[in-house]
Design a protein around this motif. Structure first.
Motif, PDB file in Angstrom:
ATOM      1  N   VAL A  95     -65.053  19.789 105.910  1.00  0.00           N
ATOM      2  CA  VAL A  95     -65.873  20.612 105.034  1.00  0.00           C
ATOM      3  C   VAL A  95     -66.901  21.345 105.882  1.00  0.00           C
ATOM      4  CG1 VAL A  95     -67.443  20.654 103.060  1.00  0.00           C
ATOM      5  CG2 VAL A  95     -65.562  18.990 103.136  1.00  0.00           C
ATOM      6  N   VAL A  96     -66.904  22.665 105.816  1.00  0.00           N
ATOM      7  CA  VAL A  96     -67.838  23.475 106.600  1.00  0.00           C
ATOM      8  C   VAL A  96     -68.962  23.930 105.668  1.00  0.00           C
ATOM      9  CG1 VAL A  96     -68.106  25.439 108.150  1.00  0.00           C
ATOM     10  CG2 VAL A  96     -65.894  24.267 107.987  1.00  0.00           C
ATOM     11  N   GLY A  97     -70.145  23.333 105.841  1.00  0.00           N
ATOM     12  CA  GLY A  97     -71.279  23.650 104.978  1.00  0.00           C
ATOM     13  C   GLY A  97     -71.786  22.416 104.268  1.00  0.00           C
ATOM     14  N   GLY A  98     -73.123  22.277 104.210  1.00  0.00           N
ATOM     15  CA  GLY A  98     -73.709  21.068 103.631  1.00  0.00           C
ATOM     16  C   GLY A  98     -74.561  21.312 102.417  1.00  0.00           C
ATOM     17  N   GLY A  99     -74.323  22.416 101.693  1.00  0.00           N
ATOM     18  CA  GLY A  99     -75.044  22.677 100.454  1.00  0.00           C
ATOM     19  C   GLY A  99     -74.408  21.958  99.279  1.00  0.00           C
ATOM     20  N   PRO A 100     -74.759  22.330  98.054  1.00  0.00           N
ATOM     21  CA  PRO A 100     -74.197  21.653  96.879  1.00  0.00           C
ATOM     22  C   PRO A 100     -72.671  21.673  96.833  1.00  0.00           C
ATOM     23  CG  PRO A 100     -76.073  22.998  96.250  1.00  0.00           C
ATOM     24  CD  PRO A 100     -75.799  23.317  97.689  1.00  0.00           C
ATOM     25  N   ALA A 101     -72.060  22.811  97.189  1.00  0.00           N
ATOM     26  CA  ALA A 101     -70.596  22.898  97.161  1.00  0.00           C
ATOM     27  C   ALA A 101     -69.977  21.996  98.218  1.00  0.00           C
ATOM     28  CB  ALA A 101     -70.155  24.349  97.367  1.00  0.00           C
ATOM     29  N   GLY A 102     -70.516  22.038  99.429  1.00  0.00           N
ATOM     30  CA  GLY A 102     -69.974  21.215 100.505  1.00  0.00           C
ATOM     31  C   GLY A 102     -70.146  19.735 100.252  1.00  0.00           C
ATOM     32  N   ALA A 103     -71.320  19.337  99.747  1.00  0.00           N
ATOM     33  CA  ALA A 103     -71.565  17.928  99.463  1.00  0.00           C
ATOM     34  C   ALA A 103     -70.619  17.415  98.383  1.00  0.00           C
ATOM     35  CB  ALA A 103     -73.017  17.727  99.044  1.00  0.00           C
ATOM     36  N   ALA A 104     -70.459  18.201  97.310  1.00  0.00           N
ATOM     37  CA  ALA A 104     -69.562  17.796  96.224  1.00  0.00           C
ATOM     38  C   ALA A 104     -68.130  17.680  96.719  1.00  0.00           C
ATOM     39  CB  ALA A 104     -69.650  18.804  95.074  1.00  0.00           C
ATOM     40  N   ALA A 105     -67.693  18.637  97.536  1.00  0.00           N
ATOM     41  CA  ALA A 105     -66.333  18.601  98.071  1.00  0.00           C
ATOM     42  C   ALA A 105     -66.103  17.351  98.905  1.00  0.00           C
ATOM     43  CB  ALA A 105     -66.073  19.854  98.905  1.00  0.00           C
ATOM     44  N   ALA A 106     -67.062  17.038  99.772  1.00  0.00           N
ATOM     45  CA  ALA A 106     -66.910  15.878 100.649  1.00  0.00           C
ATOM     46  C   ALA A 106     -66.881  14.570  99.871  1.00  0.00           C
ATOM     47  CB  ALA A 106     -68.036  15.857 101.679  1.00  0.00           C
ATOM     48  N   ILE A 107     -67.724  14.463  98.849  1.00  0.00           N
ATOM     49  CA  ILE A 107     -67.749  13.250  98.026  1.00  0.00           C
ATOM     50  C   ILE A 107     -66.403  13.072  97.329  1.00  0.00           C
ATOM     51  CG2 ILE A 107     -68.736  12.257  95.925  1.00  0.00           C
ATOM     52  CD1 ILE A 107     -71.450  13.448  96.868  1.00  0.00           C
ATOM     53  N   TYR A 108     -65.862  14.149  96.781  1.00  0.00           N
ATOM     54  CA  TYR A 108     -64.577  14.058  96.069  1.00  0.00           C
ATOM     55  C   TYR A 108     -63.434  13.688  96.999  1.00  0.00           C
ATOM     56  CZ  TYR A 108     -65.347  15.210  91.172  1.00  0.00           C
ATOM     57  OH  TYR A 108     -65.683  15.148  89.837  1.00  0.00           O
ATOM     58  N   THR A 109     -63.390  14.275  98.202  1.00  0.00           N
ATOM     59  CA  THR A 109     -62.291  13.926  99.113  1.00  0.00           C
ATOM     60  C   THR A 109     -62.451  12.513  99.652  1.00  0.00           C
ATOM     61  OG1 THR A 109     -63.466  14.995 100.959  1.00  0.00           O
ATOM     62  CG2 THR A 109     -61.816  16.303  99.792  1.00  0.00           C
TER      63      THR A 109
END
Length: 521
Positions: free
Chosen positions: A218-232
């Protein structure tokens, strides 16, 4: 009314139970009202722990101020001004870290701080309304607490206006090292160390390159990146986040009142909650890493390869791009030259530095009108410049703006130049789009509030982007390249909102998971 309420005092007392060695609060005061408040603060803190002693015989050159000093005299930090508001957390952590409680930083980074040679005297100018200032102050306080060769004083710019003027401080946070400009804007401990310890970047790059390939990067640590990482991560697949700074644009957001189920929060607080949630999962976070290139697999079975500006590299089976957006610039003469010298982008952070002065706000959307309303309570006069024939802000905001006596709104106006005297902004020029006539406005500051632009330039033609630079995605967050997904403000999805970014990040993660199980099959 007490300087801190009882509930806050009880929490502070509980924190001070973590002190491991005696500390002294050494105050330098006079007979001013601010000194009286500082004396009250010191007298409130000292009785909370047997390991805290108050001393009112300080000799600092800034009044009022107080030192937090360890009993051995080898660790101390200083606050010139009252560390309340956003800086109250800096006060708490300063007390704990000087008092021997270990910071929540990687031990390798703390060892690098402790081994620094030479003398480092840092000074940080802050404002109590600045959300980025605590990160910088807390990082420098950690350095001062861990290394006797490092000292740090945090200076409230609104309280020491003469020094602000003398040293030409036009934005916060602004940091000086040994009397010379060091940096401005948000910085954390790793970023500061990268500037003072030239070998740290190479170490970080080498550490990255040694990592095994990931299923999802995941490239980016904002709301979208954090949510993506948690889901994966919840799917049990090997995941990592790489970001320049965790939180992204969220760190520059003041009041948040439309995050469903949370009536009110603030950007840094929500960022901390995201960080805590991410840390609950078995995934890695690489921060302070600016991505420079993304290479597609050369053939079937190969991996995506991502390279950082520091020279490190990571490999992955799939990639989720969530690099967000940043403030747009107006691109006129003087804007770049006077950035942080009168040209600003965060009214909440830098507004207090312009107390009693004349400023302009460029942009008549919600962000521009909100900025003008906020600044009107601080500065002598606000001139709002809007390119369109009418302001685009919500009616309720426009009504509030029109009620303010020290605001002038000008529409159909094109900003053509920001002028200065070589050191700071002195004026702004705009053209009347109806008559073509040009006008000059004398002022000391210009706040640019014209929206956001996607952080996607580094991608080049790797994936298809819109004419505005947004990454084009479909309803599954798929890009033009199989295995690369995108989410949040960097994409073509309309309505750049935190809650939407989180939803899109989650969707991108589910799509990436589906891609991986089909590819593996």
């Amino acid at each position: 009314m007490p300087i801190i309420d009882q509930s806050t005092a009880d929490q502070l007392k509980a924190y001070l139970a973590n002190l491991r060695r005696p500390i002294r609060l050494v105050a330098t005061l006079d007979d001013s009202a601010k000194s009286a408040e500082m004396k009250e603060l010191v007298e409130t803190i000292a009785p909370m722990s047997d390991l805290v002693e108050a001393d009112f015989n300080g000799t600092s050159k800034r009044v009022p101020s107080f030192l937090i000093s360890a009993d051995d005299g080898k660790s101390e930090v200083e606050f010139a001004g009252l560390p309340l508001g956003h800086e109250f957390s800096s006060l708490i952590l300063g007390l704990l870290h000087v008092g021997g409680h270990p910071p929540k930083e990687e031990e390798e980074l703390l060892d690098s701080v402790a081994s620094l040679k030479g003398e480092y005297h840092f000074e940080t100018f802050f404002s109590l309304s600045c959300q980025n200032c605590p990160d910088v102050i807390q990082a420098l306080n950690i350095m001062a607490a861990r290394n006797p060769n490092v000292s740090h004083v945090a200076i409230d710019g609104a309280l020491f206006q003469d020094e602000v003027e003398e040293r030409k401080v036009m934005a916060v946070p602004t940091v000086f090292l040994n009397g010379e400009p060091f940096g401005s804007g948000r910085m954390n401990l790793a970023e500061i160390m990268a500037k003072v310890d030239t070998g740290s970047a190479e170490k970080a790059a080498s550490k990255l390159s040694a990592k095994d390939p990931y299923d999802v990067l995941v490239v980016g640590g904002g709301p979208a990146g954090a949510a993506a990482a948690i889901y994966t991560a919840r799917k049990g697949i090997r995941t990592a986040i790489i970001a320049e700074q965790f939180g992204g644009q969220l760190m520059d957001t003041m009041g948040i009142e439309n995050f469903i189920s949370v009536p009110y929060t603030e950007g840094p607080k929500l960022t901390a909650e995201l960080q805590r949630h991410v840390n609950e999962y078995d995934l890695e976070v690489f921060s302070q890493q600016r991505v420079a290139d993304l290479a597609r697999p050369a053939s079937d079975g190969d991996l995506f390869s991502l390279t950082t500006e520091s020279g490190g590299s990571l490999k992955a089976k799939s990639v989720i791009l969530a690099t967000g957006a940043r403030w747009k610039t107006i691109g006129v003469p003087g804007e770049a030259e006077y950035r942080n010298k009168g040209v600003a982008y965060c009214p909440h952070c830098d507004g207090p530095l312009y107390k009693g002065k004349r400023v302009a706000v460029i942009g008549g959307g919600n962000s521009g009108v909100e900025a003008a309303i906020d600044l009107a309570g601080i500065v002598s006069h606000v001139t709002l410049i809007e390119f369109d024939s009418a302001m685009r802000a919500d009616a309720v905001l426009q009504k509030k703006l029109q009620s303010l006596p020290n605001v002038t709104a000008i529409v159909s106006a094109q900003t053509t130049e920001i002028s200065g005297d070589g050191e700071k902004v002195t004026g702004l020029r705009y053209k009347d789009r109806n008559s073509g006539e040009e006008h000059d406005v004398a002022l000391e500051g210009a706040f640019v509030q014209i929206g956001l632009m996607p952080n996607s330039e580094w991608l080049g033609d790797v994936v298809k982007r819109s004419p505005y630079g947004e990454i084009e995605i479909d309803h599954r967050c798929e890009t033009s390249v199989p295995g690369i997904f995108a989410a949040g403000d960097v994409t073509t999805v309309p309505y750049k909102q935190i809650v939407i970014s989180m939803g899109e990040g989650s969707k991108a993660a589910l799509s990436a998971f589906d891609y991986l199980i089909r590819a593996d099959g």
